[in-house]
Design an enzyme around this catalytic site. Structure first.
Site, PDB file in Angstrom:
ATOM      1  N   GLU A  43      -7.358   0.584  -4.346  1.00 22.30           N
ATOM      2  CA  GLU A  43      -7.340   0.495  -2.881  1.00 22.30           C
ATOM      3  C   GLU A  43      -8.663   0.013  -2.267  1.00 22.30           C
ATOM      4  O   GLU A  43      -8.656  -0.904  -1.444  1.00 22.30           O
ATOM      5  CB  GLU A  43      -6.901   1.836  -2.294  1.00 22.30           C
ATOM      6  CG  GLU A  43      -5.391   2.034  -2.473  1.00 22.30           C
ATOM      7  CD  GLU A  43      -4.934   3.481  -2.494  1.00 22.30           C
ATOM      8  OE1 GLU A  43      -5.751   4.367  -2.162  1.00 22.30           O
ATOM      9  OE2 GLU A  43      -3.778   3.732  -2.844  1.00 22.30           O
TER      10      GLU A  43
ATOM     11  N   ASP B 226     -13.349   5.109   1.102  1.00 24.69           N
ATOM     12  CA  ASP B 226     -11.917   5.123   1.404  1.00 24.69           C
ATOM     13  C   ASP B 226     -11.385   6.557   1.351  1.00 24.69           C
ATOM     14  O   ASP B 226     -11.197   7.117   0.271  1.00 24.69           O
ATOM     15  CB  ASP B 226     -11.201   4.225   0.377  1.00 24.69           C
ATOM     16  CG  ASP B 226      -9.694   4.154   0.614  1.00 24.69           C
ATOM     17  OD1 ASP B 226      -9.194   4.835   1.529  1.00 24.69           O
ATOM     18  OD2 ASP B 226      -9.015   3.405  -0.108  1.00 24.69           O
TER      19      ASP B 226
ATOM     20  N   LYS C 237       2.572  11.386  -3.416  1.00 23.99           N
ATOM     21  CA  LYS C 237       1.539  10.700  -4.195  1.00 23.99           C
ATOM     22  C   LYS C 237       0.640  11.699  -4.922  1.00 23.99           C
ATOM     23  O   LYS C 237       0.097  11.400  -5.976  1.00 23.99           O
ATOM     24  CB  LYS C 237       0.712   9.830  -3.247  1.00 23.99           C
ATOM     25  CG  LYS C 237      -0.215   8.842  -3.933  1.00 23.99           C
ATOM     26  CD  LYS C 237      -0.831   7.946  -2.878  1.00 23.99           C
ATOM     27  CE  LYS C 237      -1.785   6.942  -3.470  1.00 23.99           C
ATOM     28  NZ  LYS C 237      -2.316   6.052  -2.425  1.00 23.99           N
TER      29      LYS C 237
ATOM     30  N   ASP D 227       0.879  -1.170   0.000  1.00 25.05           N
ATOM     31  CA  ASP D 227       0.000   0.000   0.000  1.00 25.05           C
ATOM     32  C   ASP D 227       0.912   1.215   0.000  1.00 25.05           C
ATOM     33  O   ASP D 227       1.537   1.526   1.008  1.00 25.05           O
ATOM     34  CB  ASP D 227      -0.902  -0.029   1.243  1.00 25.05           C
ATOM     35  CG  ASP D 227      -1.715   1.259   1.405  1.00 25.05           C
ATOM     36  OD1 ASP D 227      -1.654   2.120   0.506  1.00 25.05           O
ATOM     37  OD2 ASP D 227      -2.409   1.387   2.431  1.00 25.05           O
TER      38      ASP D 227
END
Lengths: 613, 195
Positions: free
Chosen positions: A169, A191, A71, A8
Site C-alpha cells: 500500500e 500509512d 482484513k 485497494d
C-alpha cells in the site's frame, strides 16, 4: 494485454481504480450514486448477501451476521487473533490453522468474505467501463507476511479475478504521488489505515521508486482508536447509568459507530457531543479532542518505533528525508500528524486524498504491468526476514528483511541417517532468533531422494521471493540432477483444493446473490417511496381531492403486497405506479410550500432544500 | 555469473556507488518482472532469475564491508554459505577478552551493580571504537592495497582482509553480548548479525 484494474482492499473501505487512456491519469471508479468508497462490510442476511453501504445498515440490526474489518483476520491463525475476538460481534472459530466465521447455518473463511468485496468492486468496474474485468492488482499492507499475501491472492481467485500482482500500500501511494509531481529524493510514506500501519522509505530517482526499508504493524489502525474510545464509553455508561453494555452486541455496534463518528468529527472540531438512544436510557456525553488524544496517545506512539527502525534499516537520519507523505484515513487525526512531523522534523502532507491514493497507485502499477507505462519502475522489498529452523530451534536467516524483491537464496540440505529418503524443513518469517517466536510459514518435505549413506545426498533448495513478496520453493538433488518433489504443508492458509471448491461455490452463490441483491434493492426503493407517500398523505393529504387520495391509498396497498412477495419486477412496476399516482399531490404540495414561503425565501432556495430532503 | 560480472565490473574493491546505483536502475529496467508480464513463461522465468541475481549483486556490492567479504569468499572459492563456528578472538585482544567474558559471566550469574554496569558500558564503547577502526582499515587501506597490488602480493592482502573480517565479526558478537548483559537489546526485534 487486456485491462488490469487496481484495487485497494482496505480494512474499512475498498476502492477500484483504472488508468484513463486519454489522460494517462488514474481514476477511482464511482458507483451509480457517485460514491467511490465501498465500505468493506459484508452482511449475510436471510435474503442474501449484502456488501458495502447496504451491509453497513445491517451492523446494528444483525451484528452476528455482518462481517466488518475482515482484513484483520486474513491469513491468520486462531491464536493470532484470539485476544481481539471480543471486539467482533460475529463468531470466529479456529479451523485447521486458519479461522472461520460462523454464521449459524454456514461458516465462511476470511478470503471468501474478502472475495465478496472484490466481486462487488469488479462488478462496479465492469458496469462503469462497459467491459469484462478479469485482472487486477490488489494492494496489501507492506508489513503483511507471506500467509496474509497468499490469503489475499486466494480471495482474488475466489472472486474470479486473476491477481497479477500484490503491491504494498505505501509503495502504491508513492506511485500515485510520483505521477503527479516527480520530485526526486527520499520520501517517507506513513500509512495508517483502519486496521494496519506501514512506514516505507523510498528513494525516487529517474522514474525508479526504490524502497529502502519498510516496517509496520498489521494490527494497529483506526479500529484500535475506536476500541479505546468504546472502552472509555463503556466505563462512563456504567458509572452514570449503572449498565454494563459490553456483552450486548447491538449496543456495542451502536457504541462503535458513535465512537468512530465522534473521532472523525474531532479531527476538525475541538469538542463534540455523543447522543446514543438505548432502550432503557439515552446516553449523552460531551467529549473533547484532548480526551480522545489521551485515550489514543499510546497507540499513536506505537507507530513511531517502526518509523525509527525503518530509518535505521535504511541507514538514514530523519534529516535525510526530503518529504513525508500521509496515507490512510487515520492520518486525519491531528495527534497522528503532529507526532509524525515531530519524528521526521518536517511538515507531513496529504495532497492527494488519503482514502483514494492507494487505489490510484494500484491502478498505476496495473498500467505498468499492462505495458502502458514504461518510464516508471517500482523496486520493493520483503518486509520480514525469511529463515529456516535449524538444530535447537534456532533460525538461520536466508533472506534478511528489506531485501529488494525478487530475491532468491540457495541452501544445501543433506540426510543424517543412512538410507534416508525424506528431508524435512521448516520455513519461518520474522525477526526473532528462535523459530517458535517467528511466524511459521510452512513445513516442507523433500521426497524422492535416492537411498544413500548419511550426508551423501546434496539437495539444493532454492527459496525465491517473487515480486508479490510471496515465497516459492524448488529443490534439486545435485548428484543425480533429479528434481526432488516437495510437499508443502502451509501452516496457515487454504489448500489448493479448498480454493478450487470456494471458486466453484462462489459461482453458485454469485447467481443467487445477484438475484437476492436486486430483490433487496427493489424492496429498499419501495420502502423509501412508501415512507415518503405516507408522510405526504398525513401532512398534506387534504390538498388533494378525495378520489385522488383513495387512488393513492390503493396504489400504496398494492405496492405493500408486492413488496412482501419476491417478484422483483412486480415491485418495480408498482413502485412506478405509486409514484405516478402521487404526481399531482406532489405538485400541489410544492405550490403550497412556495406560497407559504413567498416573501421570506426565494423559490430556488426552497426547491434546493426540498431536493435534499 | 558472479556479482562483479553482473555489473560488468573488474574484481576490484574500489566501486563508485553513485555509478553502481545508476547501473542498477538501468539493469532493473531491463530485467524487472514488471516489464516481462506479457512474455512467454520461459522468458518470464529468465527475467525473474536475472532480476533476483541483480538484486543480490547490488545488495552486496553497494556495502563496502559486504563487498570485501564477498571478494574473499570468491577468491577462496568457498560456497556462499554462512561462516561456520564462532569467530575466534584476535590475539592482541585475548587478555582483555578474558576479563570481559568474566564480567559477562558475573553479570549473568548475579546481576549487575551500578559500577559493574558502568564498566561494561565503557568497555562496550571502547570495543565499538575498535570495531569502527577495523572496518575503516578494511574498506580503506586494505581495499586499496588489493586494488593496487600485483598477483604476488594478493594472497597476503587477502589474508589480511580475512583476519580483519574475523576480528570485526568477533567484536560484533562481544558488543552484542555486552548489550544483552546491559539489558538494552530491543524486545522482539533482534538485529541481524551479518556474517
Amino acid at each position: 494485454m487486456s485491462r488490469i484494474v487496481g484495487i485497494d482492499l482496505g480494512t474499512t473501505n475498498s476502492l477500484v481504480a483504472f488508468v484513463d487512456e486519454k489522460t494517462g491519469l488514474p481514476r477511482v471508479v464511482p458507483d451509480r450514486e457517485g460514491h467511490t468508497l465501498l465500505p468493506s462490510i459484508v452482511a449475510f442476511t436471510p435474503d442474501g448477501v449484502l456488501v458495502g453501504d447496504a451491509a453497513r445498515r445491517q451492523l446494528v440490526r444483525h451484528p452476528e451476521r455482518t462481517v466488518y474489518s475482515v482484513k484483520r483476520l486474513m491469513g491468520r491463525g486462531y491464536e493470532d487473533v484470539n485476544d481481539e475476538l471480543c471486539y467482533f460481534p460475529y463468531k470466529v472459530l479456529p479451523c485447521e490453522g486458519i479461522v472461520k466465521i460462523d454464521l449459524g447455518d454456514r461458516a465462511v473463511t476470511p478470503p471468501e468474505v474478502s472475495a465478496i468485496i472484490l466481486r462487488a468492486l469488479r462488478e462496479r468496474a465492469e458496469a462503469y467501463l462497459g467491459e469484462p474485468v478479469e485482472k487486477a492488482v490488489v494492494t496489501v499492507p507492506a508489513y503483511f507476511n507471506d500467509s496474509q499475501r497468499q490469503a489475499t491472492k486466494d480471495a482474488g481467485r475466489i472472486a474470479g479475478l486473476d491477481v497479477v500482482r500484490i503491491v504494498n500500500e505505501p509503495t502504491a501511494a508513492s506511485l500515485a504521488y510520483g505521477l503527479h509531481r516527480l520530485k526526486e529524493g527520499v520520501i517517507a510514506v506513513y500509512d495508517l489505515g483502519g486496521g494496519t500501519f506501514d512506514i516505507s522509505l523510498l528513494r525516487v530517482e529517474a522514474g525508479v521508486f526504490e524502497v529502502l526499508a519498510t516496517n509496520g504493524n498489521t494490527r494497529l489502525g483506526g479500529d484500535d482508536f475506536d476500541r479505546a474510545i468504546v472502552l472509555w464509553l463503556l466505563d462512563d455508561i456504567r458509572d452514570r447509568h449503572g449498565a454494563y453494555l459490553g456483552r450486548d452486541a447491538e449496543a456495542m455496534q451502536e457504541l462503535r459507530l458513535a465512537a468512530e463518528a465522534a473521532k472523525i468529527r474531532l479531527s476538525s472540531d475541538e469538542r463534540t457531543t455523543l447522543t446514543i438512544p438505548f432502550e432503557a436510557f439515552t446516553y449523552h456525553q460531551e467529549i473533547t479532542r484532548a480526551d480522545v488524544e489521551g485515550l489514543i496517545a499510546r497507540l499513536v506512539e506505537g507507530t513511531l518505533g517502526p518509523c525509527r527502525m525503518a530509518l535505521a534499516d535504511a541507514g538514514l537520519a530523519p534529516a535525510d528525508v526530503d518529504e513525508v507523505v500521509l496515507v490512510g484515513g487515520s492520518t486525519r487525526v491531528p495527534l497522528v500528524r503532529r507526532r509524525v512531523q515531530e519524528v521526521f522534523g518536517r511538515p507531513a502532507h496529504s495532497q492527494l486524498s488519503a482514502d483514494e491514493v492507494v487505489a490510484l497507485g494500484a491502478a498505476v502499477q496495473a498500467h505498468i504491468l499492462a505495458g502502458g507505462i514504461t518510464d516508471m519502475l517500482l523496486l520493493d522489498v520483503t518486509p520480514l526476514s525469511l529463515g529456516i529452523e535449524t538444530l535447537g530451534g534456532i533460525v538461520s536467516v536466508l533472506i534478511p528483511r528489506n531485501t529488494t524483491i525478487p530475491t532468491s537464496a540457495r541452501e544445501m540440505f543433506t540426510t543424517s541417517v543412512d538410507g534416508q529418503v525424506v528431508v524435512d524443513m521448516h520455513v519461518v518469517q520474522g525477526e526473532r532468533e528462535l523459530a517458535r517466536d517467528c511466524r511459521s510459514l510452512a513445513r516442507f518435505e523433500l521426497r524422492g531422494i535416492d537411498p544413500m549413506p548419511a550426508g551423501m545426498p546434496k539437495i539444493e533448495v532454492v527459496f525465491l521471493i517473487d515480486a508479490n513478496g510471496i515465497l516459492q520453493v524448488a529443490a534439486k538433488e545435485l548428484r543425480t540432477g533429479k528434481a526432488a518433489s516437495i510437499e508443502v504443508k502451509p501452516t496457515y492458509g487454504l489448500s489448493e483444493a479448498d480454493v478450487e471448491r470456494m471458486v466453484e461455490d462462489s459461482f453458485a452463490y454469485a447467481e443467487a446473490d445477484v438475484e437476492a441483491r436486486l430483490l433487496i434493492e427493489a424492496r429498499n426503493e419501495a420502502d423509501t417511496v412508501m415512507t415518503h407517500v405516507e408522510r405526504a398523505l398525513r401532512q398534506s393529504g387534504e390538498l388533494a381531492p378525495a378520489d385522488e387520495r383513495e387512488a393513492i391509498r390503493q396504489a400504496l396497498e398494492e405496492l405493500r403486497q408486492a413488496r412482501s412477495g419476491t417478484d422483483r419486477d412486480l415491485i418495480h412496476e408498482r413502485t412506478t405506479a405509486l409514484n405516478r399516482a402521487t404526481e399531482h399531490l406532489a405538485e400541489v404540495m410544492m405550490d403550497a410550500a412556495l406560497k407559504d414561503a413567498l416573501g421570506s425565501k426565494r423559490a430556488a432556495e426552497i426547491l434546493a432544500s426540498r431536493g435534499e430532503s | 555469473m558472479n556479482h562483479f560480472e553482473v555489473f560488468g565490473l573488474p574484481r576490484k574493491l574500489g566501486i563508485d556507488t553513485v555509478e553502481l546505483q545508476r547501473k542498477f536502475y538501468e539493469l532493473s529496467r531491463r530485467w524487472h518482472p514488471d516489464f516481462h508480464q506479457a512474455a512467454p513463461p520461459a522468458e518470464q522465468a529468465r527475467a525473474l532469475e536475472a532480476s533476483a541475481r541483480l538484486n543480490a549483486a547490488y545488495r552486496t556490492l553497494r556495502d563496502p564491508v559486504a563487498r570485501v567479504e564477498y571478494l574473499v569468499r570468491l577468491e577462496e572459492g568457498r560456497a556462499p554459505a554462512a561462516a561456520t563456528g564462532k569467530p575466534k578472538a584476535p590475539p592482541d585482544l585475548l587478555e582483555e577478552m578474558f576479563e570481559i567474558q568474566e564480567a559477562l559471566a558475573e553479570a549473568k550469574a548475579g546481576g549487575l551493580d551500578e559500577a559493574g554496569r558502568r564498566r561494561l558500558a565503557a568497555e562496550r564503547e571502547r570495543l565499538r571504537g575498535r570495531f569502527r577502526d577495523e572496518e575503516a582499515r578494511l574498506v580503506g587501506p586494505l581495499a586499496a592495497a588489493w586494488d593496487a597490488g600485483d598477483a604476488a602480493e594478493r594472497p597476503r592482502t587477502l589474508e589480511a582482509c580475512r583476519q580483519a573480517l574475523a576480528t570485526r565479526a568477533y567484536l560484533r558478537t562481544v558488543i552484542d553480548d555486552l548489550t544483552e548483559a546491559l539489558g538494552e537489546s530491543q524486545e522482539g526485534h533482534v538485529t541481524h548479525r551479518r556474517h
